[in-house]
Motif scaffolding. Sequence first.
Motif, PDB file in Angstrom:
ATOM      1  N   UNK A 116       0.851  -1.195   0.000  1.00  0.00           N
ATOM      2  CA  UNK A 116       0.000   0.000   0.000  1.00  0.00           C
ATOM      3  C   UNK A 116       0.883   1.240   0.000  1.00  0.00           C
ATOM      4  N   UNK A 117       0.573   2.198  -0.840  1.00  0.00           N
ATOM      5  CA  UNK A 117       1.390   3.407  -0.920  1.00  0.00           C
ATOM      6  C   UNK A 117       1.495   4.069   0.447  1.00  0.00           C
ATOM      7  N   UNK A 118       2.681   4.589   0.748  1.00  0.00           N
ATOM      8  CA  UNK A 118       2.879   5.237   2.041  1.00  0.00           C
ATOM      9  C   UNK A 118       1.907   6.392   2.244  1.00  0.00           C
ATOM     10  N   UNK A 119       1.722   7.210   1.194  1.00  0.00           N
ATOM     11  CA  UNK A 119       0.787   8.328   1.323  1.00  0.00           C
ATOM     12  C   UNK A 119      -0.614   7.858   1.646  1.00  0.00           C
ATOM     13  N   UNK A 120      -1.060   6.789   0.979  1.00  0.00           N
ATOM     14  CA  UNK A 120      -2.384   6.231   1.244  1.00  0.00           C
ATOM     15  C   UNK A 120      -2.502   5.779   2.698  1.00  0.00           C
ATOM     16  N   UNK A 121      -1.476   5.055   3.146  1.00  0.00           N
ATOM     17  CA  UNK A 121      -1.510   4.526   4.513  1.00  0.00           C
ATOM     18  C   UNK A 121      -1.572   5.647   5.545  1.00  0.00           C
ATOM     19  N   UNK A 209      -6.464  17.588   2.163  1.00  0.00           N
ATOM     20  CA  UNK A 209      -6.060  17.781   3.561  1.00  0.00           C
ATOM     21  C   UNK A 209      -4.578  17.471   3.757  1.00  0.00           C
ATOM     22  N   UNK A 210      -3.759  18.458   3.492  1.00  0.00           N
ATOM     23  CA  UNK A 210      -2.313  18.299   3.568  1.00  0.00           C
ATOM     24  C   UNK A 210      -1.806  18.555   4.985  1.00  0.00           C
ATOM     25  N   UNK A 211      -0.582  18.089   5.239  1.00  0.00           N
ATOM     26  CA  UNK A 211       0.095  18.384   6.503  1.00  0.00           C
ATOM     27  C   UNK A 211       0.699  19.781   6.444  1.00  0.00           C
ATOM     28  N   UNK A 212       0.628  20.549   7.535  1.00  0.00           N
ATOM     29  CA  UNK A 212       1.297  21.854   7.550  1.00  0.00           C
ATOM     30  C   UNK A 212       2.794  21.707   7.271  1.00  0.00           C
ATOM     31  N   UNK A 234       0.709  18.046  -0.564  1.00  0.00           N
ATOM     32  CA  UNK A 234      -0.063  18.392  -1.756  1.00  0.00           C
ATOM     33  C   UNK A 234       0.412  17.644  -2.997  1.00  0.00           C
ATOM     34  N   UNK A 235       1.698  17.339  -3.064  1.00  0.00           N
ATOM     35  CA  UNK A 235       2.202  16.567  -4.190  1.00  0.00           C
ATOM     36  C   UNK A 235       1.533  15.196  -4.213  1.00  0.00           C
ATOM     37  N   UNK A 236       1.458  14.565  -3.055  1.00  0.00           N
ATOM     38  CA  UNK A 236       0.777  13.266  -2.962  1.00  0.00           C
ATOM     39  C   UNK A 236      -0.701  13.402  -3.281  1.00  0.00           C
ATOM     40  N   UNK A 237      -1.368  14.410  -2.690  1.00  0.00           N
ATOM     41  CA  UNK A 237      -2.813  14.551  -2.853  1.00  0.00           C
ATOM     42  C   UNK A 237      -3.204  14.769  -4.314  1.00  0.00           C
ATOM     43  N   UNK A 238      -2.524  15.694  -4.968  1.00  0.00           N
ATOM     44  CA  UNK A 238      -2.829  15.973  -6.374  1.00  0.00           C
ATOM     45  C   UNK A 238      -2.458  14.768  -7.234  1.00  0.00           C
ATOM     46  N   UNK A 239      -1.306  14.165  -6.963  1.00  0.00           N
ATOM     47  CA  UNK A 239      -0.895  12.993  -7.714  1.00  0.00           C
ATOM     48  C   UNK A 239      -1.883  11.850  -7.582  1.00  0.00           C
ATOM     49  N   UNK A 240      -2.462  11.702  -6.387  1.00  0.00           N
ATOM     50  CA  UNK A 240      -3.441  10.636  -6.182  1.00  0.00           C
ATOM     51  C   UNK A 240      -4.679  10.861  -7.050  1.00  0.00           C
ATOM     52  N   UNK A 241      -5.098  12.112  -7.181  1.00  0.00           N
ATOM     53  CA  UNK A 241      -6.259  12.414  -8.029  1.00  0.00           C
ATOM     54  C   UNK A 241      -6.036  11.913  -9.453  1.00  0.00           C
ATOM     55  N   UNK A 242      -4.871  12.204  -9.997  1.00  0.00           N
ATOM     56  CA  UNK A 242      -4.594  11.804 -11.379  1.00  0.00           C
ATOM     57  C   UNK A 242      -4.329  10.312 -11.487  1.00  0.00           C
ATOM     58  N   UNK A 243      -3.787   9.712 -10.420  1.00  0.00           N
ATOM     59  CA  UNK A 243      -3.602   8.260 -10.431  1.00  0.00           C
ATOM     60  C   UNK A 243      -4.948   7.548 -10.417  1.00  0.00           C
ATOM     61  N   UNK A 251      -4.132  20.528 -17.386  1.00  0.00           N
ATOM     62  CA  UNK A 251      -3.156  21.191 -16.516  1.00  0.00           C
ATOM     63  C   UNK A 251      -3.474  20.813 -15.079  1.00  0.00           C
ATOM     64  N   UNK A 252      -2.497  20.315 -14.340  1.00  0.00           N
ATOM     65  CA  UNK A 252      -2.770  19.842 -12.986  1.00  0.00           C
ATOM     66  C   UNK A 252      -3.198  20.966 -12.050  1.00  0.00           C
ATOM     67  N   UNK A 253      -2.829  22.165 -12.345  1.00  0.00           N
ATOM     68  CA  UNK A 253      -3.283  23.294 -11.548  1.00  0.00           C
ATOM     69  C   UNK A 253      -4.760  23.581 -11.692  1.00  0.00           C
TER      70      UNK A 253
END
Length: 341
Positions: A116-121, A209-212, A234-243, A251-253
Amino acid sequence: VDQDLADYAAFIDWYSAEERLPKGTKWFIFGGSYPGALASWFRIAYPDKSVGSLSSSGVVNAIFDFVMFDVSITRAIGPRCAEAHRAITTAFESFVLARGADEAFAKALLGCRPGMLDGDFFYMLADALAMMVQYSSKSILCSNITGLDYESVTAKAIMENAAALIKDSWGAHFGTSCFYDTACISDPTNGPNDRAWRWQKCYELAYLQSAPLPNQLEDGQPLPKPLRSSLVNMSYMVGQCYAMFGEFNAIRGAIEESAAKINAQFGGPQPKARKVFYSNFADDPWMEASVMPPRDVDDEQPYEAALCDDCGHCMDLHTPRSSDPVELQQVRARFTKYLDS
């Protein structure tokens, strides 16, 4: 959002015709959380279809980088409980990032596979604890996790205690929910309800919901240290959306732009509606995505907050009890007076 609102309007028309309701029958809209936002937005998009609405914990402000979710939990639980929460995150990080048998052990405590991806976990872990605060169980969370002696307790014992608490609160299979697993939710045949909400967030509303970040400021003041792992960024969160959904935007933005468009359409933290009552609750992190100061937008959009411990998400929609906090009773009383008027 526009489709949801059109569905509301179509239902009113259909039901009125089906039941042959008298002309001039009054409709009042109730909603909590995302439907709470819709209850406000419906008054903007279709003002003639209803006479008013209740927006309970209504997330009317679409936020791209929702770092204040984590901050809100920190402030709600207080310094001692927050340190215990951080110790849980640190313990799991020490095992997961060690890889091998340690990673497998840590993830298996919550029923998750080693791959399981670390970000997911860590998103799942953060949500499991945050939702105890969100759903009015702050006292249970904090009494449990502050009961350990962190001067002597091992990381393994910290993880085992947290895993037992999570399973007791949300069920043995919470950790294996498709909602948090990118690989699972990427398959359209899995978890249709989970995919629907994740699509709603990724495509239009965000609330990611990113970490500060270290040294991150709010109004010139440093934010508290994060409760969740820095891997939930945010890199993980946005990347997860596209995954999960593929390249749904060129454009990812565009995720941020979509959230801004919703706010421009409906008013964001200061909605453009008429005749909407907004209610919020002190321990609910989603209050940070609701109506913001000045809370009473105007005379036709009053706001009330129940500032009490263990007062969480949409609590006024629960069945009233004699043991309800006075502050919650006051919110209901003000709404009843508003409704009667």
